[in-house]
Design an enzyme around this catalytic site. Structure first.
Site: not given
Ligand code: IMP
Ligand code: MG
Length: 172
Positions: A162, A128, A149-150, A41-42, A156, A100
């Site tokens: 959001r 990040k 943490f964003i 959803k982000g 969210d 992330d």
């Molecule tokens: P990744 O697979 O570790 O790159 O994570 C990506 C997903 O983790 C993003 O689409 C977000 O949904 C969630 N996420 C990672 N860091 C944050 C944060 O700081 N705030 C909110 N959601 C996050």
């Molecule tokens: Mg996302």
């Protein structure tokens, strides 16, 4: 409920950066039709504002994935909502809110590549970068952000936050 949220990038800064990205994407896809995949959803907020500022002809798709994490991020991803159209031969852009570890985008990119699009690129609002575990090429990046943490602008904390119009972080 959400206390201690500090502004990292204010509403205006976010919109300005998105306008720059929209212009860059328009230049890269001139005369083409772009299939945009919004990762739910982000990425909803980012996708809407980006597309409204773009002139390129666009076809919009939505996907939703979820990552299962135990104590350690495993990178195991499952698809909760898949594409509705066939993207073979299409120019495709994945739009995501935040990268992330990179596992989500790596998975999505590999999955979508099997559908044989003509091209496949990634646009992310926030990166990040310090946290990356797998190398994923980001074609358009809004902001490289610190390891905090964003929340806000689609992102969210336990489904809350959001709808904040800015990119914020939770002060620990
Ligand atoms: P990744 O697979 O570790 O790159 O994570 C990506 C997903 O983790 C993003 O689409 C977000 O949904 C969630 N996420 C990672 N860091 C944050 C944060 O700081 N705030 C909110 N959601 C996050
Ligand atoms: Mg996302």
């Amino acid at each position: 409920m959400l206390e201690n949220v500090k502004v990292l990038y204010g509403e205006e800064a976010v919109q300005e950066r998105i306008a720059q990205l929209a212009k860059q994407i328009d230049e890269d896809y001139a005369e083409k039709t772009l299939t945009v995949i919004c990762v739910l959803k982000g990425a909803v907020f980012f996708t809407v504002d980006l597309l409204k500022q773009m002139k390129t002809q666009v076809s919009l798709e939505m996907m939703q994935v979820s990552s299962y994490e135990g104590t350690e991020t495993t990178g195991k991803i499952t698809i909760k909502k898949d594409l509705e159209q066939d993207i073979s031969g299409k120019d495709v852009l994945i739009v995501e809110d935040i990268v992330d570890t990179g596992y989500t985008l790596q998975y999505l990119k590999e999955y979508l590549q099997t559908k044989q699009p003509n091209s496949l690129k990634i646009a992310v609002l926030t990166d990040k970068a310090e946290r990356r575990k797998v190398d994923v090429k980001l074609d358009y990046t809004g902001f490289v952000i610190p390891n905090e943490f964003i929340v806000g602008y689609g992102m969210d904390y336990d489904e809350i936050g959001r709808n904040l119009p800015y990119i914020g972080y939770i002060k620990s």
